[in-house]
Scaffold this active site. Structure first.
Site, PDB file in Angstrom:
ATOM      1  N   ARG A  75      -1.952  -1.699  -0.021  1.00 49.77           N
ATOM      2  CA  ARG A  75      -0.582  -2.269  -0.580  1.00 49.77           C
ATOM      3  C   ARG A  75      -0.946  -3.701  -0.816  1.00 49.77           C
ATOM      4  O   ARG A  75      -1.538  -4.612   0.041  1.00 49.77           O
ATOM      5  CB  ARG A  75       0.461  -2.254  -0.074  1.00 49.77           C
ATOM      6  CG  ARG A  75       1.000  -0.530   0.077  1.00 49.77           C
ATOM      7  CD  ARG A  75       1.500  -0.653  -1.448  1.00 49.77           C
ATOM      8  NE  ARG A  75       2.370   1.007  -1.732  1.00 49.77           N
ATOM      9  CZ  ARG A  75       1.498   1.956  -2.201  1.00 49.77           C
ATOM     10  NH1 ARG A  75       0.043   1.894  -2.252  1.00 49.77           N
ATOM     11  NH2 ARG A  75       2.032   3.235  -2.206  1.00 49.77           N
TER      12      ARG A  75
ATOM     13  N   HIS B 245      -4.196  -0.293  -9.251  1.00 54.14           N
ATOM     14  CA  HIS B 245      -3.844   0.582  -8.587  1.00 54.14           C
ATOM     15  C   HIS B 245      -4.231   2.142  -8.868  1.00 54.14           C
ATOM     16  O   HIS B 245      -3.339   2.963  -9.132  1.00 54.14           O
ATOM     17  CB  HIS B 245      -2.217   0.637  -8.483  1.00 54.14           C
ATOM     18  CG  HIS B 245      -1.527   1.246  -7.356  1.00 54.14           C
ATOM     19  ND1 HIS B 245      -0.473   0.926  -6.746  1.00 54.14           N
ATOM     20  CD2 HIS B 245      -1.955   2.426  -6.702  1.00 54.14           C
ATOM     21  CE1 HIS B 245      -0.049   1.530  -5.827  1.00 54.14           C
ATOM     22  NE2 HIS B 245      -0.993   2.369  -5.446  1.00 54.14           N
TER      23      HIS B 245
ATOM     24  N   GLU C  52       3.259  -5.338  -9.200  1.00 54.83           N
ATOM     25  CA  GLU C  52       2.725  -4.465 -10.002  1.00 54.83           C
ATOM     26  C   GLU C  52       3.258  -4.138 -11.463  1.00 54.83           C
ATOM     27  O   GLU C  52       4.474  -3.767 -11.311  1.00 54.83           O
ATOM     28  CB  GLU C  52       2.033  -3.049  -9.331  1.00 54.83           C
ATOM     29  CG  GLU C  52       1.376  -3.609  -8.409  1.00 54.83           C
ATOM     30  CD  GLU C  52       0.353  -2.304  -7.773  1.00 54.83           C
ATOM     31  OE1 GLU C  52       1.077  -1.192  -8.071  1.00 54.83           O
ATOM     32  OE2 GLU C  52      -0.284  -2.547  -6.823  1.00 54.83           O
TER      33      GLU C  52
HETATM   34  P1  NAD Z   1      -1.191   6.992   7.432  1.00 56.33           P
HETATM   35  O1  NAD Z   1       0.208   6.847   7.668  1.00 56.33           O
HETATM   36  O2  NAD Z   1      -1.732   8.174   7.733  1.00 56.33           O
HETATM   37  O3  NAD Z   1      -2.127   5.853   8.357  1.00 56.33           O
HETATM   38  C1  NAD Z   1      -1.553   4.502   8.266  1.00 56.33           C
HETATM   39  C2  NAD Z   1      -1.864   3.840   9.540  1.00 56.33           C
HETATM   40  O4  NAD Z   1      -1.817   2.589   9.733  1.00 56.33           O
HETATM   41  C3  NAD Z   1      -1.491   4.565  10.746  1.00 56.33           C
HETATM   42  O5  NAD Z   1      -2.390   5.290  11.575  1.00 56.33           O
HETATM   43  C4  NAD Z   1      -0.641   3.491  11.403  1.00 56.33           C
HETATM   44  O6  NAD Z   1      -0.666   3.548  12.925  1.00 56.33           O
HETATM   45  C5  NAD Z   1      -1.554   2.411  11.088  1.00 56.33           C
HETATM   46  N1  NAD Z   1      -0.677   0.848  11.151  1.00 56.33           N
HETATM   47  C6  NAD Z   1       0.524   1.028  11.264  1.00 56.33           C
HETATM   48  N2  NAD Z   1       0.912  -0.489  11.456  1.00 56.33           N
HETATM   49  C7  NAD Z   1      -0.308  -1.126  11.622  1.00 56.33           C
HETATM   50  C8  NAD Z   1      -0.492  -2.445  11.895  1.00 56.33           C
HETATM   51  N3  NAD Z   1       0.365  -3.125  11.995  1.00 56.33           N
HETATM   52  N4  NAD Z   1      -1.832  -2.673  11.707  1.00 56.33           N
HETATM   53  C9  NAD Z   1      -2.697  -1.832  11.771  1.00 56.33           C
HETATM   54  N5  NAD Z   1      -2.394  -0.525  11.464  1.00 56.33           N
HETATM   55  C10 NAD Z   1      -1.189  -0.302  11.277  1.00 56.33           C
HETATM   56  O7  NAD Z   1      -1.224   6.548   6.105  1.00 56.33           O
HETATM   57  P2  NAD Z   1      -2.620   6.907   4.979  1.00 56.33           P
HETATM   58  O8  NAD Z   1      -2.316   8.224   4.127  1.00 56.33           O
HETATM   59  O9  NAD Z   1      -3.830   6.564   5.557  1.00 56.33           O
HETATM   60  O10 NAD Z   1      -2.124   5.697   3.908  1.00 56.33           O
HETATM   61  C11 NAD Z   1      -2.320   4.239   4.289  1.00 56.33           C
HETATM   62  C12 NAD Z   1      -1.714   3.527   3.115  1.00 56.33           C
HETATM   63  O11 NAD Z   1      -2.660   3.230   2.076  1.00 56.33           O
HETATM   64  C13 NAD Z   1      -0.443   3.977   2.462  1.00 56.33           C
HETATM   65  O12 NAD Z   1       0.641   3.572   3.124  1.00 56.33           O
HETATM   66  C14 NAD Z   1      -0.431   3.597   1.437  1.00 56.33           C
HETATM   67  O13 NAD Z   1       0.475   2.408   1.235  1.00 56.33           O
HETATM   68  C15 NAD Z   1      -1.689   3.313   0.795  1.00 56.33           C
HETATM   69  N6  NAD Z   1      -2.155   4.174  -0.324  1.00 56.33           N
HETATM   70  C16 NAD Z   1      -2.509   3.836  -1.255  1.00 56.33           C
HETATM   71  C17 NAD Z   1      -3.176   4.214  -2.438  1.00 56.33           C
HETATM   72  C18 NAD Z   1      -3.582   3.819  -3.617  1.00 56.33           C
HETATM   73  O14 NAD Z   1      -3.480   4.521  -4.749  1.00 56.33           O
HETATM   74  N7  NAD Z   1      -4.298   2.778  -3.695  1.00 56.33           N
HETATM   75  C19 NAD Z   1      -3.363   5.773  -2.214  1.00 56.33           C
HETATM   76  C20 NAD Z   1      -2.732   6.352  -0.956  1.00 56.33           C
HETATM   77  C21 NAD Z   1      -2.569   5.530  -0.104  1.00 56.33           C
HETATM   78  C1  MLT Z   2       0.210   5.946  -2.588  1.00 57.59           C
HETATM   79  O1  MLT Z   2       0.844   5.567  -1.757  1.00 57.59           O
HETATM   80  O2  MLT Z   2       0.037   7.365  -2.126  1.00 57.59           O
HETATM   81  C2  MLT Z   2      -0.361   5.491  -3.826  1.00 57.59           C
HETATM   82  O3  MLT Z   2       0.104   4.225  -4.223  1.00 57.59           O
HETATM   83  C3  MLT Z   2      -0.489   6.553  -4.839  1.00 57.59           C
HETATM   84  C4  MLT Z   2       0.179   6.480  -6.278  1.00 57.59           C
HETATM   85  O4  MLT Z   2      -0.518   5.768  -6.910  1.00 57.59           O
HETATM   86  O5  MLT Z   2       0.940   7.096  -6.281  1.00 57.59           O
END
Ligand code: NAD
Ligand code: MLT
Length: 534
Positions: free
Chosen positions: A232, A279, A261
């Site tokens: 993010r 994104h 964004e």
């Molecule tokens: P998840 O919940 O499985 O994992 C998140 C991890 O971050 C957890 O293990 C948690 O303990 C850890 N965490 C929490 N606070 C923290 C901190 N202060 N420092 C370090 N680690 C910390 O989530 P996920 O499915 O792995 O996704 C992670 C993030 O990726 C989502 O929250 C989302 O914002 C982002 N994401 C982005 C896209 C994209 O399109 N770019 C797609 C999917 C997810």
């Molecule tokens: C997510 O947090 O899963 C991503 O931002 C995915 C999306 O693009 O919707």
């Protein structure tokens, strides 16, 4: 009809598929403006979003019928979850649905950045054959720091291991055993920044992670460090990384996500040492089909069975447990409802004990149902439901003490015992159930009984003398009130008796007063149970 609005881009064939479900209407409003969303949302029971739609307080205020917000994806930072909770709206996401897409995008960004794929391609498009400018670097034997070792962080670690990289991880929750299984050494954030050649971010955006990488701790990094952010925008402070790119502290940044964004200005995205994508982490056909399917299935399951899978603001209960726990929900609400109608004063505290096979079951949602019953007539304006009941109780100053007992309550295998402590005294109730639909009040104060929690309960405390039941029956008959069942209990020294009548028909306050005038009767209370389906 349960109406679901889809406001962000998802495959339309999936929306059409679920639109065929009986009692469900899925409305395609992909790309709707925030103003139109605000004007139209009151017609909908559910809203499906990705990251474009920002569900803030103004939208929630307009969403007077909304029951559930479904995030087709992982991050819920674009939803004001606290406000949604207060309003009793479930927020759910689709964990895992786009993990592989985001993982592969991370690796793609890392390799593309290291090997100058984008600028080299751009120079070829200009008809140039420049082999010197685009000399890159390898992942092999580099130290890579993963911040956030959840679903995506772990999949990234697995793939990096095959490059023979040394992997460090920082995550406040993950155990060192899990990290070790992945070949990751857990360290604190500063150590990770000091030692890594490449840092990749996979933590959620929340108050604790905003600006987690900032001007101060960027100084700890190796000169020329590379950052990848496919989590993010805003987790890495944007002005700080711009400055570090300018002064060479950061050699390269691969960025998929921005603090706003589309970005308010494109300076960071257009920086010569930045590889940027808009994104796209989750934007694969596979992931979009998966998250769309998943979120619509979850919302329809909620509409049809009241199961809130993957809710982030309510303890989600999976289907197997749901079957077992459902009678506890109903019993708890019925007991709360009884208390609500006979309470001697304002509720201050609830001390509740759950008996039976509940050790592995989350009892917080059962307590939420108890609170719904106990508070709802006082809180009609708050539209109290199991999602917001805990918040409303906490904000109203009601404290809770919850315990689980792996034993029956006397002979009752599954039971709830509760002390409702009010400003004017305590009411003790215990209840139990048989099968899925028969509920009994088994304790009232010191009295043990077995009164079915159905119809209306006429609760009469009287001296333990003969003739009282007959007199009550005669009086009720005169006002056309039918007694369907009756249960009696005695106190320890048998001086007092409690008679609970299940009655059908209208009982006026005059009837209650007349009952109380019968010689030997000390107290008459009425509690209506109708409305909570057994
Ligand atoms: P998840 O919940 O499985 O994992 C998140 C991890 O971050 C957890 O293990 C948690 O303990 C850890 N965490 C929490 N606070 C923290 C901190 N202060 N420092 C370090 N680690 C910390 O989530 P996920 O499915 O792995 O996704 C992670 C993030 O990726 C989502 O929250 C989302 O914002 C982002 N994401 C982005 C896209 C994209 O399109 N770019 C797609 C999917 C997810
Ligand atoms: C997510 O947090 O899963 C991503 O931002 C995915 C999306 O693009 O919707």
């Amino acid at each position: 009809m349960f109406k679901i609005m889809v406001s962000d881009s998802l495959p339309t064939d999936i929306l059409e598929k679920y639109n065929q479900t009986e009692g469900i209407e899925v409305v395609n409003k992909i790309g709707i403006s925030m103003d139109d969303l605000k004007n139209e949302i009151a017609d909908y029971d559910a809203l499906v979003i990705r990251s474009r739609t920002k569900v803030k307080a103004d939208i929630l205020t307009a969403a007077t019928n909304l029951k559930v917000i479904g995030r087709a994806g992982a991050g819920v930072d674009n939803v004001d979850t606290e406000e949604a909770t207060k309003r009793g709206i479930i927020v759910m996401n689709t964990p895992g649905g786009n993990t592989m897409a985001a993982t592969e995008h991370t690796i793609a960004m890392m390799l593309a950045g290291l090997r100058n794929i984008a600028p080299a391609n751009a120079s070829m498009l200009q008809g140039k054959w420049d082999r010197k400018t685009y000399i890159g670097n390898e992942i092999y034997q580099k130290t890579i720091g993963i911040v956030g070792l959840g679903k995506i962080g772990q999949e990234v670690a697995k793939r990096l291991a095959s490059f023979d990289a040394k992997i460090l991880g920082y995550d406040p929750i993950i155990t060192s055993e899990t990290a070790a299984r992945l070949g990751v050494k857990l360290v604190d954030l500063n150590e990770l920044l000091e030692q890594s050649d490449i840092v990749t971010i996979h933590a959620p955006k929340m108050p604790e992670t905003i600006d987690m990488i900032n001007a101060e701790n960027l100084k700890l990094c190796k000169d020329g460090v590379m950052f990848v952010n496919c989590a993010r925008g805003g987790i890495i402070n944007e002005p700080a990384i711009m400055e570090a790119l300018d002064n060479g502290k950061v050699g390269l940044a691969c960025i998929d996500v921005f603090s706003s964004e589309p970005p308010a200005d494109f300076k960071l995205a257009q920086h010569p040492k930045v590889l940027a994508t808009p994104h796209l982490g989750a934007s694969t056909e596979e992931a979009q089909t998966k998250v769309a399917d998943q979120i619509l299935e979850q919302i329809i399951e909620y509409a049809q069975k009241n199961v809130a899978r993957n809710a982030v603001n309510f303890v989600s209960v999976d289907e197997e447990i749901q079957e077992f726990i459902a009678p506890f929900f109903k019993l708890a609400e019925k007991m709360g409802t009884v208390f609500n109608q006979i309470k001697p004063g304002r509720l201050k505290e609830i001390s509740v004990r759950y008996y039976g096979n509940v050790l592995d079951v989350p009892v917080e949602p059962i307590t939420s149902y108890l609170l719904v019953g106990a508070l709802k007539s006082d809180n009609d304006v708050a539209n109290i439901n199991p999602v917001n009941a805990m918040t409303i109780a906490r904000e109203g100053g009601v404290s809770l003490e919850i315990a689980k007992k792996d034993t029956p309550l006397t002979v009752h295998r599954n039971a709830i015992a509760c002390d409702f402590i009010t400003e004017n005294g305590t009411i003790h109730l215990a209840g139990s159930f048989v099968g899925l639909n028969i509920f009994h009040l088994i304790e009232y104060g010191d009295f043990k009984l077995s009164a079915e929690l159905s119809d209306q309960l006429l609760i009469i405390e009287n001296n333990n003398v003969p003739g009282i039941i007959g007199k009550v029956g005669t009086l009720l008959g005169e006002v056309n009130v039918n007694i369907s069942q009756m249960s009696s209990g005695r106190d320890g020294d048998e001086k007092m008796a409690l008679n609970v009548f299940n009655v059908r028909g209208n009982i006026s306050s005059d009837t209650l007063n007349n009952l109380e005038k019968i010689n030997g009767i000390n107290k008459v209370l009425l509690a209506k149970i109708d409305g909570i389906q057994g």
